[in-house]
Structure formats: C-alpha cells, structure tokens
Design an enzyme around this catalytic site. Structure first.
Site, PDB file in Angstrom:
ATOM      1  N   ASN A 185       0.820  -1.207   0.000  1.00 20.70           N
ATOM      2  CA  ASN A 185       0.000   0.000   0.000  1.00 20.70           C
ATOM      3  C   ASN A 185       0.857   1.261   0.000  1.00 20.70           C
ATOM      4  O   ASN A 185       0.536   2.242  -0.673  1.00 20.70           O
ATOM      5  CB  ASN A 185      -0.946  -0.005   1.206  1.00 20.70           C
ATOM      6  CG  ASN A 185      -2.000  -1.066   1.087  1.00 20.70           C
ATOM      7  OD1 ASN A 185      -2.808  -1.051   0.170  1.00 20.70           O
ATOM      8  ND2 ASN A 185      -1.989  -2.019   1.997  1.00 20.70           N
ATOM      9  N   ASP A 186       1.946   1.248   0.756  1.00 19.58           N
ATOM     10  CA  ASP A 186       2.860   2.384   0.737  1.00 19.58           C
ATOM     11  C   ASP A 186       3.397   2.632  -0.674  1.00 19.58           C
ATOM     12  O   ASP A 186       3.404   3.765  -1.167  1.00 19.58           O
ATOM     13  CB  ASP A 186       4.042   2.129   1.678  1.00 19.58           C
ATOM     14  CG  ASP A 186       3.708   2.458   3.123  1.00 19.58           C
ATOM     15  OD1 ASP A 186       3.149   3.531   3.362  1.00 19.58           O
ATOM     16  OD2 ASP A 186       4.024   1.641   3.996  1.00 19.58           O
ATOM     17  N   ILE A 187       3.857   1.572  -1.320  1.00 17.01           N
ATOM     18  CA  ILE A 187       4.464   1.728  -2.645  1.00 17.01           C
ATOM     19  C   ILE A 187       3.412   2.118  -3.672  1.00 17.01           C
ATOM     20  O   ILE A 187       3.589   3.079  -4.445  1.00 17.01           O
ATOM     21  CB  ILE A 187       5.194   0.441  -3.058  1.00 17.01           C
ATOM     22  CG1 ILE A 187       6.376   0.174  -2.110  1.00 17.01           C
ATOM     23  CG2 ILE A 187       5.680   0.531  -4.509  1.00 17.01           C
ATOM     24  CD1 ILE A 187       7.017  -1.185  -2.278  1.00 17.01           C
TER      25      ILE A 187
END
Length: 402
Positions: free
Chosen positions: A169-171
C-alpha cells in the site's frame, strides 16, 4: 547496466522540479517515480536526517531503495529561517509532495492553500492514511490498512490474517500520487492552474481487494482467503517435490492440461472423462490434486522446470528475494543498477537496486544520482535561491540547516 555506449535512459520529466517533504515509504515512492523519469526531485530532510537512514531489519533497505536520483537539503522547519527557506524552495516548484499527519504542513505555511497563493501553477500531492472522512484522524500504517481493508484476511489462512510480504500500500499509494501528479500536470497545460492531489493508504488497499468485493457483488458468495479459495483452475498450486523442493505449477486451459499429461506421461489422467474439461477438473480437485502430488513428488524441481519450460507451461521456482540478484533475466535485461550506499555500516559500498518495471523507447529509466548524503545539496540549492554565502553560513551556525 548502462555502459558508455548505451543509449541515454529516457527522462521525459526533465525540467520538472519536485520538492519532497516525505519520510518512510509512501511519499518517497512517489518522488522515486518522478525522479526516475527525469524530474529534479529535492528531498527536504530534518537536520537529523530522514529516520529511514537509520532503520534496522526490514526497514534497512528503505532509504537506498526509494531515494535515488534525488537531491538532499536538510532544514530545521521549526526555525523561522528554515521554514522560509522551504517556502522559497516551493515557490520554485512544479510539484510539492508530502506525507505528514494532517495539519503538519499548515503549521509551517507549507500547506496547499498557503503555497498556491504565491504559486497558482503548483501541483500539491498529499499522501495520507485516509482520504478526508470519518477515519482521517487515525494513524495509519501499511499493516493497519491491510488488516482493516481485507487484504490481510485474504492473504492469510482462515483465522490467521497475514500482511502481504511487501509494503504494497505504501508503494502503490506513492505510485498513485505520482500518477495523480502527472495527470494534474497535463491539466495544468490546458488550464494554466495547479491543484491538490490526494492519495491514501486505506483507499489504495480497498482498490487492491476490489476484485474480491466484486466477486461477492456478482455471486453473493464471500471470497475465501487465497490459501482456501476455490480456484478457477484445477492445476494452480505449489507442489512439494523430490529432495525437499517446491515449485508452482499450473495448467489453466484444456490445451495446457493435455500438454501436461502428454509431457509427464499421464495418459490415464488425460483419458479419464472426469478430467475432460477445466470445470470438471476443478470439481474433481479433492481427488485430482492428491494424485498429482503423489506422482510429481518423484521428480525434482529442476526436472519439472525443464519439462514445463520446454512445453510452454506456466511454472515458477520458489525464489527468495536475495536470490534475485543472480536472476539471469534481470541481469541480462538491465533490471538491476548499481548505487553507492550512503548510510550504515556499508556506507560507501556499492549495491544493486531494482529499476522501475517499464521501458520507454526501448530503455529502462536508470540511475542518474546515488541516494544523497544528508544535506549534500543544501548550500548549492540555497545559493540558487539567491542566498549569499554569508547567509548560508549564518543559518548553518544557528542550526537552521545542514
């Protein structure tokens, strides 16, 4: 890797200036995409440095992975002088990216409303845990939204939610921030005005599980966790084989099933009417898979790889991340490039890192700059903004910058 005679890597965003107030993974991933595509990305760090420079364990790869092709300026935003430097930097920017808690940037006059008043063409990309709504006060992490957004449930076995094995999700949240920035830049070319773009971890996670939500909407049946799902294909699984090996094998069509049976000499299975079509094989999985496991256990993973490769069947060895440095395809196609590490016990040593998974005009976007050392470009950037050498020295002495 690039050689002196290689064509220059594509840099479609050359001339674009991005000021990045980010830390950890999500915001830096947005800047990474823009930087790899040629933008001049200036990373604003606190005077103590981005904390990911010093993380251990699973976080030790964050800084070198997500901060190549960037410049570093170290500013103490808590000082009036430091905040003013940051605002002057933003006045020169096409894009500002940030991923701090709601309200943080406003304290320093670095929020979209403040900056766009002086620079109406500014694109401002905010990376948050949640888009504005009932949850936006919560502190979010990748693992938090995986748990509350259904992804951990789908990844783990029943009763054992499990986060995905990467900062997905961060990426992806950073990637969507970059996509939003580029779309806003295209619109600015038409309207002449910038805008604010929001990207969020939770909404990114919901997008990832949207296919499972639609399965329920279409069938009325809730999706089972991936390890327990009813597969659309009969042969689509990891098999334990000779010498404690493991390999993923698949046959996702009737033609592939027949090829598999012919290649492995399973004429009896091929002739069995209970296995004639894919849907019949799916219904027969409780009996078919144990039989396939028994037969395939006699072969090594290497032998099965050779057979499946020769016959054009889907297969995959079970590979650990560190083994990918020796992957022949990645090495032959220039998928890895060298950088010099800037922090930690191996500072000054080189390491290979992964490039963006795209080609443009036949070339992979490459490495122009190593991950920066803390404040490596502070003096150069301040002088480009009109600060004199004495002013810079005075601010350094006051601790406003490094």
């Amino acid at each position: 890797m690039q050689t002196p005679h290689s064509p220059a890597p594509p840099q479609p965003l050359t001339g674009l200036r991005v000021i990045e107030f980010t830390h950890m993974v999500m915001g830096p991933a947005c800047g990474l995409v823009l930087a790899d595509l040629g933008a001049d990305v200036i990373k604003v760090e606190p005077v103590g440095g981005d904390r990911t420079r010093r993380l251990l364990g699973a976080g030790s790869g964050f800084f070198p992975m997500f901060n190549r092709n960037k410049k570093s300026i170290a500013i103490d935003l808590h000082t009036p002088e430091g905040a003013e430097v940051a605002r002057r930097l933003c006045a020169s920017a096409d894009v500002v990216a940030e991923n701090f808690k709601p309200g943080t940037m406003h304290k320093y006059g670095l929020d979209y409303d403040s900056l766009s008043a002086a620079n109406p063409r500014l694109i401002y990309v905010s990376h948050k845990g949640f888009l504005p709504g009932p949850y936006d006060h919560r502190t979010a992490l990748d693992e938090v939204v995986q748990m509350m957004g259904g992804l951990a449930y789908m990844t783990g076995r029943p009763g054992d939610p499990l986060r995905a094995g990467s900062s997905v999700n961060d990426i992806m949240g950073g990637m969507f921030g970059a996509i939003g920035a580029m779309a806003a830049l295209m619109q600015r070319g038409i309207t002449g005005r910038g805008q604010e773009v929001d990207s969020a971890l939770f909404e990114n996670n919901v997008f990832l599980v949207g296919q499972h939500m639609m399965q329920y909407a279409v069938t009325g049946e809730a999706a089972a966790p991936m390890p327990e799902r009813i597969s659309a294909w009969a042969v689509y699984d990891v098999f334990s084989v000779k010498d404690d090996g493991q390999i993923f094998l698949a046959a996702v069509s009737d033609a592939q099933w027949n090829t598999l049976c012919t290649a492995m000499g399973f004429a009896d299975l091929q002739a069995d009417p209970a296995f004639a079509t894919n849907n019949e094989r799916v219904r027969a999985r409780p009996t078919l898979l144990p039989e396939l496991r028994r037969r395939l256990a006699a072969y090594s993973a290497e032998h099965l790889s050779e057979v499946f490769e020769r016959n054009g069947l889907p297969y995959a060895p079970i590979v650990r991340p560190e083994q990918l440095f020796d992957d022949p395809h990645l090495n032959a196609t220039g998928g890895l490039a060298e950088i010099t590490l800037t922090d930690g016990e191996r500072a000054g040593q080189t390491a290979r890192t992964t490039l963006l998974p795209i080609r443009m005009d036949g070339q992979r976007p490459g490495i122009r700059h190593n991950p920066p050392t803390l404040g490596e470009h502070t003096r150069q950037l301040l002088e480009s903004l009109g600060y004199g050498p004495d002013e810079v020295t005075s601010m350094e002495a006051a601790g406003a910058l490094v």
